[in-house]
Enzyme design. Structure first.
Site, mmCIF file in Angstrom:
data_model
loop_
_atom_site.group_PDB
_atom_site.id
_atom_site.type_symbol
_atom_site.label_atom_id
_atom_site.label_comp_id
_atom_site.label_asym_id
_atom_site.label_seq_id
_atom_site.Cartn_x
_atom_site.Cartn_y
_atom_site.Cartn_z
ATOM 1 N N HIS A 189 4.619 0.635 1.626
ATOM 2 C CA HIS A 189 4.692 -0.551 2.298
ATOM 3 C C HIS A 189 4.588 -1.649 1.237
ATOM 4 O O HIS A 189 3.592 -1.911 0.572
ATOM 5 C CB HIS A 189 3.836 -0.728 3.286
ATOM 6 C CG HIS A 189 3.782 -2.232 3.995
ATOM 7 N ND1 HIS A 189 4.943 -2.625 4.577
ATOM 8 C CD2 HIS A 189 2.686 -3.009 4.337
ATOM 9 C CE1 HIS A 189 4.607 -3.771 4.988
ATOM 10 N NE2 HIS A 189 3.406 -4.152 4.967
ATOM 11 N N HIS B 229 8.655 -8.876 9.476
ATOM 12 C CA HIS B 229 7.314 -8.281 8.643
ATOM 13 C C HIS B 229 7.814 -7.831 7.299
ATOM 14 O O HIS B 229 7.846 -8.790 6.300
ATOM 15 C CB HIS B 229 6.603 -7.264 9.197
ATOM 16 C CG HIS B 229 5.363 -6.795 8.842
ATOM 17 N ND1 HIS B 229 4.521 -5.942 9.210
ATOM 18 C CD2 HIS B 229 4.765 -6.835 7.419
ATOM 19 C CE1 HIS B 229 3.147 -5.731 8.527
ATOM 20 N NE2 HIS B 229 3.668 -6.202 7.448
ATOM 21 N N SER C 215 -8.292 -1.532 1.671
ATOM 22 C CA SER C 215 -7.665 -2.688 2.208
ATOM 23 C C SER C 215 -8.032 -3.906 1.277
ATOM 24 O O SER C 215 -9.263 -3.998 0.745
ATOM 25 C CB SER C 215 -8.164 -3.024 3.382
ATOM 26 O OG SER C 215 -7.735 -4.106 4.244
ATOM 27 N N GLY C 216 -7.117 -4.640 1.005
ATOM 28 C CA GLY C 216 -7.283 -6.030 0.296
ATOM 29 C C GLY C 216 -7.842 -6.021 -1.057
ATOM 30 O O GLY C 216 -8.163 -6.883 -1.383
ATOM 31 N N HIS D 162 5.688 -6.143 0.583
ATOM 32 C CA HIS D 162 6.211 -7.555 1.031
ATOM 33 C C HIS D 162 7.241 -7.820 -0.034
ATOM 34 O O HIS D 162 7.153 -9.271 -0.474
ATOM 35 C CB HIS D 162 5.317 -8.504 1.321
ATOM 36 C CG HIS D 162 4.321 -8.226 2.443
ATOM 37 N ND1 HIS D 162 4.203 -9.265 3.433
ATOM 38 C CD2 HIS D 162 3.936 -7.104 3.097
ATOM 39 C CE1 HIS D 162 3.335 -8.715 4.598
ATOM 40 N NE2 HIS D 162 3.250 -7.456 4.259
ATOM 41 N N ASP E 37 24.780 5.880 -2.682
ATOM 42 C CA ASP E 37 24.292 7.012 -3.426
ATOM 43 C C ASP E 37 23.071 7.332 -2.897
ATOM 44 O O ASP E 37 22.369 8.500 -3.056
ATOM 45 C CB ASP E 37 23.924 6.435 -4.953
ATOM 46 C CG ASP E 37 24.955 6.224 -5.631
ATOM 47 O OD1 ASP E 37 26.134 6.923 -5.274
ATOM 48 O OD2 ASP E 37 25.182 5.650 -6.581
ATOM 49 N N TYR F 281 25.105 15.432 -9.114
ATOM 50 C CA TYR F 281 24.583 14.275 -9.892
ATOM 51 C C TYR F 281 23.274 14.953 -10.217
ATOM 52 O O TYR F 281 22.682 15.703 -9.561
ATOM 53 C CB TYR F 281 24.295 13.134 -9.040
ATOM 54 C CG TYR F 281 23.537 12.048 -9.520
ATOM 55 C CD1 TYR F 281 24.279 11.001 -10.302
ATOM 56 C CD2 TYR F 281 22.077 12.002 -9.539
ATOM 57 C CE1 TYR F 281 23.754 9.967 -11.070
ATOM 58 C CE2 TYR F 281 21.524 11.005 -10.154
ATOM 59 C CZ TYR F 281 22.360 10.003 -11.017
ATOM 60 O OH TYR F 281 21.577 8.904 -11.427
ATOM 61 N N SER G 104 -6.571 0.930 4.063
ATOM 62 C CA SER G 104 -5.649 -0.096 4.251
ATOM 63 C C SER G 104 -5.455 -0.657 5.831
ATOM 64 O O SER G 104 -5.502 0.387 6.644
ATOM 65 C CB SER G 104 -4.232 0.367 3.971
ATOM 66 O OG SER G 104 -3.120 -0.512 4.391
ATOM 67 N N ASN H 199 0.839 -1.375 -0.218
ATOM 68 C CA ASN H 199 0.055 -0.002 0.112
ATOM 69 C C ASN H 199 0.738 1.401 0.008
ATOM 70 O O ASN H 199 1.988 1.170 0.555
ATOM 71 C CB ASN H 199 -1.046 0.000 1.109
ATOM 72 C CG ASN H 199 -0.347 -0.333 2.642
ATOM 73 O OD1 ASN H 199 0.458 0.452 3.042
ATOM 74 N ND2 ASN H 199 -0.674 -1.411 2.978
#
Lengths: 235, 235, 235, 235
Positions: free
Chosen positions: D97, D173, D47-48, D99, D122, D231, D76, D31
């Protein structure tokens, strides 16, 4: 072509076609089935047919005793395993079998996949079980039927619920997953492959990585599946 | 352009074009051939030509003594290895050579790939052999011809049948695979890469992982290739 | 927009655009240059510009003393390294720098990549050198200029020819590759990434894997690059 | 549908849709949020909801006390963590966030990611911190709120600045990243995944690989972020 099982075949076909898209199969290395509980039959992929050639009407309809009810092709060679599970586990609606790379590798290592993180606990609270290889006498007998028995025995010995843990590794072979329908079974195969990949990497980075602690296991499982679940849009 | 070998070239071209799609080659690192047993010639990819530029009419026709029969381009630098195998193994219809990542890594490790699971046993019952590096005197001689000899010697020493085991690793080089036609040879290269990947992971997860037990090796091989085979749609 | 360097910019642009397609860069992590020896200038990617936004006219033209000759944008922060190499190695026509995953990992491990197989020997006969990290005083000085010096010193100490070995790892940083033109430099970056991947896997499978023996190194290098080379379509 | 937050939702939606394209999420495993500091609200993914189904108008608007301001869907399950960070870290404009495979694996190994190279330097000068698992009492309480607290405590104990180090691993997590806006937060998630991949490989190749030396850490960070940064195209 008329069929009495058009919708069931469609569900089975679409779930099968997800497998190559998700990178879970090459060539013919997998099969998905979908059950119709009212009519006590299930739809399953024909044996050895490449996914690129598969059509919805090729799907075969089989009853719980492995008799073909409709379809011209021979059903998957793993049909008896599916039938056995449908007969014994009355709440499942779909089953998926693949030879996905990381799940197979854990199966070949003959090891349960330890629960290392919340990605795993979001789906169940146990190590993913790996059923030991079958006794030689059983292999020589009704092999695919006994593969179903092997899964049941594994769940019985480890005191697991098939409604919570929707995945298993058959030692030296590969994963079977299931769920409320065929699409959920495929979802579980993809999730299992990710869990298997992460668990492999975790042990490479830290061979002494501890299992996830019980409070976190329960918290994450309950967030999604407990009484007060608050993940997703369903209340 | 007229050709006496249009169909053979087409088969060879299409099998070659599968390699980049299957992720088995980068740039020019591979070649596939297809044989016409009646005319005692085979079609093979031109040397050093990127797959992106390859056309069916570029394919070169060569006889078993490495003489170009039709085609303006120089055939693959591995042509003599193909010719040698066609001459000695009269039942094969196609040959494939790649530098695919995992198969090459086992070849560089100079190790046979142990049979760890049913994915492997579905295809043959033996460890995938890795031929040892060639003696210096032979390298300095007719190298590509001797690579064919090296494969034959390896199969002879290990008492393997080329009709069962359709794949080999050349130590420090990479895989050769074959089959009843060019497409099957490519299939075997893809399967070998998957077997090599899984065997690598298996040993990383469990360095003491045992080989698949004989009853399961035989069961899975026979399901697909034995007398009472019941996998697939052919009876 | 008129330009005196339209063709040079085009060559540089196209070589740069190969990097994301080949999976060698994410975001802005790389740069390719192409030199015009007659006019003693080179074309190089602008600093920090995502590949998705890059246009041929954005390419900057710079001379060997790092002065911008044409272009509105600031050239790559690595420009001085490119200039240094063009000045000292008069036979090269293009240079490529990436942060590709496996090559960087060997650089971070501060190890040369051993020559384990023919995929490597097809391109050069030496371990891929890894230049040691720069002395602190030099880092604080003209860093990118000294990175060029660091590469030259590494080749001098290891007695390597830049015309044979067209690739180097900068310790803790990543790879630089070069070639007769920009496209060949990019080719070498892709080949290096594959060699780095295979060498990593080889040592995981067999930590005692021996280097390729000299006769095979020489044979494979000479097949492609020796006097009697017979690989490819050029005679 | 009229909305007072159309632009904010659009920013949040587009940043979320980058995640599957970058290979950082499967299904619903991630999310992204984007904040509007003037109005003290943030936009976040429902959420989901699978990314394939997500539309800009589905995005939910929430205030810093987790009250839904606009939107029909449930936000979420990680919303309270986002709210906590926005409240405490006033300079950040977006949070992400995921996984993602390698970052989660380091989190599951409960290890900081050592700074091994310039790709890392960097972006920041520190090891990527891994916050230890939460105390059981806190897990049983306001878990997602305490996850935010856990991140703050980790940064406080390790004396890190959230403006320099825009990423963290939650032990067992997975990663949270942030930045000046939602797109930068997603960028940091992709960069973190690459750093995590390379650090894993580096230790596999050389278990004794040293951390990057201080002079190189400072040089590379300052090239992009220091006073005399040179840069990119901004001066």
């Amino acid at each position: 072509m008329t069929s009495n099982f058009k919708e069931l075949k469609r569900e089975c076909y679409e779930a099968n076609m997800e497998l190559p898209q998700l990178g879970l199969v090459v060539y013919t290395f997998g099969n998905v089935s979908a059950v119709d509980r009212d009519r006590a039959v299930f739809a399953i992929k024909p044996s050895g047919l490449p996914y690129g050639n598969l059509k919805a009407e090729d799907i075969v309809i089989v009853d719980y005793d492995n008799r073909v009810v409709e379809g011209k092709m021979r059903p998957s060679s793993d049909t008896k395993t599916h039938a056995f599970l449908y007969k014994n586990w009355v709440e499942i609606g779909g089953i998926c079998h693949t030879h996905s790379t990381f799940a197979v590798s854990w199966a070949q290592a003959q090891m349960d996949i330890p629960i290392f993180g919340t990605t795993h606990a979001d789906h169940n609270t146990k190590d993913i079980p790996c059923a030991p290889p079958m006794a030689d006498a059983l292999i020589a007998g009704d092999y695919e039927h006994m593969t179903g028995q092997q899964i049941l025995d594994c769940f019985s010995e480890k005191k697991l619920s098939y409604e919570e843990v929707e995945m298993v590794l058959i030692g030296n072979h590969g994963p079977f997953t299931w769920g409320k329908n065929a699409s959920k079974a495929v979802y579980n195969s993809r999730v299992l492959e990710e869990i298997a990949h992460m668990a492999f990497l975790t042990l490479q980075i830290n061979p002494k990585a501890p299992r996830l602690k019980p409070a976190l296991i329960q918290k994450h499982y309950d967030r999604k599946h407990g009484k007060g679940a608050y993940y997703g849009q369903e209340s």
